[in-house]
Design an enzyme around this catalytic site. Structure first.
Site, short mmCIF file in Angstrom:
data_model
loop_
_atom_site.label_atom_id
_atom_site.label_comp_id
_atom_site.label_asym_id
_atom_site.label_seq_id
_atom_site.Cartn_x
_atom_site.Cartn_y
_atom_site.Cartn_z
N LYS A 1 33.12 -8.32 39.24
CA LYS A 1 33.41 -9.41 38.48
C LYS A 1 32.11 -10.36 39.06
CE LYS A 1 36.95 -12.76 37.49
NZ LYS A 1 39.12 -12.95 37.56
N TYR B 1 35.64 -8.57 43.41
CA TYR B 1 34.48 -9.90 43.14
C TYR B 1 34.09 -10.20 44.03
CZ TYR B 1 36.48 -14.29 40.07
OH TYR B 1 36.34 -15.52 39.63
#
Length: 309
Positions: free
Chosen positions: A157, A132
Site C-alpha cells: 500500500k 504500508y
C-alpha cells in the site's frame, strides 16, 4: 484477494473516552449495507495510534462479530516491534482475516531493518499482511520486491504519492510475483485517495482506501462505479464538487484526514464522540463547510439520478 471499495471505519468513543462498541456496530452495519470489498478496522482512520492493546483487540472482535463473514476484516498493526507482534497475535485470536502493517516507531533505520521489522511481525502470526509504504517505512524498488517474497505478505500500500517510484515498484513486484505464481495486490493509500485514483489506475494500482466511505458511502460507491465503468463525466463532477473541495478543507489543519471523517460520520447520525489527542476535533466552522461539501456531492448524484440510499 480483495476487490471493490475498502472501508476504513472510525473508532467511536463515549464521553468518558472508552470505546463505544454500540456506535461502532451501527457504523459497521451502515457501511456493510453499501457492499464494501473489505473492512480495515483500527487503522489510521480508526485512530490506531491512540488505542491500548486490549481496546484494539476488542474493536477487532466486535468487527469480526458484526461482519459475520460477509466481508473480509483486516486490522492495523505497527509501532514498536513488541507491540506490533502482540497486536498481530491479538488480531488473529479475534478472528481477523489479515493485517495492514503500519510503520514502526519514529526511529530511522536502514532498508534491511525495515525488512527485518516486517519479517518479525510476519513470523508472529499466520495472517496475511499488506505492508504500508509511508513515513519511516519507505521501500526501495529492490526492497519492495524482497518483501513481496515473504510468504504471508500479499499486498503493498502506497502512502507516499511518488507515482514514478510506485510505477517502478508495481512493474518489478509484478514481474517477480508472476514468475513465482503468487497473487499480489497494490493499494493507493493517500488521504482522500479518490482524488488521485485515476492516476494510480494508470500505473496498475486498482485498489484504494476510501475514508469517504466511512461518512458518505453513497458518494464513495458512485465514484468507484464511475471510475470502473469509465463514466468520466461523473468522475470529474464528483471530483469538482466533492472530493477536491474536501481535500482543500482537509488541508486546513493537521489531523483533519481523521477528524473530518469523524465529523462527517457524526453528521450522518453516528454517535462518534471526540478524536483522541494529539488530534483535535474539527472546528464548528469547518463542520458547517463539510456539510455544504456533502450537500454539493449529493446534488451531483441527484442531477444524475444516482441512488443515494
Amino acid at each position: 484477494m480483495l476487490d471493490g471499495i475498502l472501508f476504513f471505519p472510525i473508532t467511536p468513543f463515549h464521553e468518558d473516552d472508552t470505546v463505544n462498541h454500540e456506535a461502532l456496530t451501527a457504523h459497521l452495519e451502515h457501511g456493510i449495507s453499501y457492499g464494501p470489498g473489505g473492512i480495515f478496522v483500527a487503522c489510521g482512520t480508526g485512530e490506531f495510534h491512540t488505542l491500548a492493546v486490549d481496546e484494539f483487540a476488542e474493536i477487532v472482535a466486535t468487527t469480526v462479530t458484526v461482519t459475520a463473514g460477509r466481508v473480509p476484516v483486516f486490522a492495523g498493526a505497527g509501532g514498536p516491534i513488541a507491540s506490533a507482534k502482540l497486536m498481530a497475535r491479538r488480531a488473529e485470536d479475534a478472528g481477523a482475516d489479515g493485517l495492514l502493517l503500519l510503520p514502526p516507531y519514529l526511529v530511522g533505520s536502514p532498508m534491511a531493518g525495515i525488512l527485518d521489522y516486517v519479517r518479525a511481525v510476519a513470523d508472529s502470526t499466520d495472517l496475511p499482511i499488506i505492508v504500508y509504504h509511508r513515513g519511516n517505512a519507505q521501500f526501495t524498488v529492490a526492497a519492495a520486491v524482497e518483501v513481496s517474497t515473504f510468504p504471508t505478505v500479499i499486498g503493498f500500500k502506497d502512502g507516499v504519492g511518488d507515482l514514478d517510484l510506485m510505477s517502478r515498484i508495481v512493474r518489478a513486484v509484478e514481474d517477480s510475483t508472476t514468475a513465482a505464481g503468487k497473487e499480489f495486490q497494490f493499494f493507493n493509500g493517500l488521504p482522500t485517495a479518490e482524488s488521485s485514483q485515476a492516476a494510480y489506475r494508470a500505473i496498475g494500482v486498482e485498489l484504494y482506501s476510501s475514508a469517504t466511505f466511512a461518512f458518505a458511502p453513497e458518494l464513495s460507491v458512485a465514484f468507484y462505479d464511475s471510475l470502473i465503468s469509465g463514466d468520466t463525466e461523473l468522475t470529474n463532477a464528483l471530483n469538482r464538487e466533492f472530493f477536491h473541495p474536501l481535500v482543500a478543507l482537509r488541508d486546513q489543519a493537521p489531523g483533519y484526514a481523521v477528524a473530518l471523517v469523524k465529523a462527517g460520520a457524526a453528521l450522518g447520525g453516528i454517535d462518534t464522540g471526540s478524536v483522541r489527542p494529539p488530534l483535535r476535533n474539527a472546528s464548528a466552522v469547518h463542520v458547517t463547510e463539510l456539510a455544504s461539501i456533502l450537500a454539493a456531492g449529493r446534488r451531483v448524484l441527484a442531477e444524475r439520478a444516482v441512488p443515494v440510499d
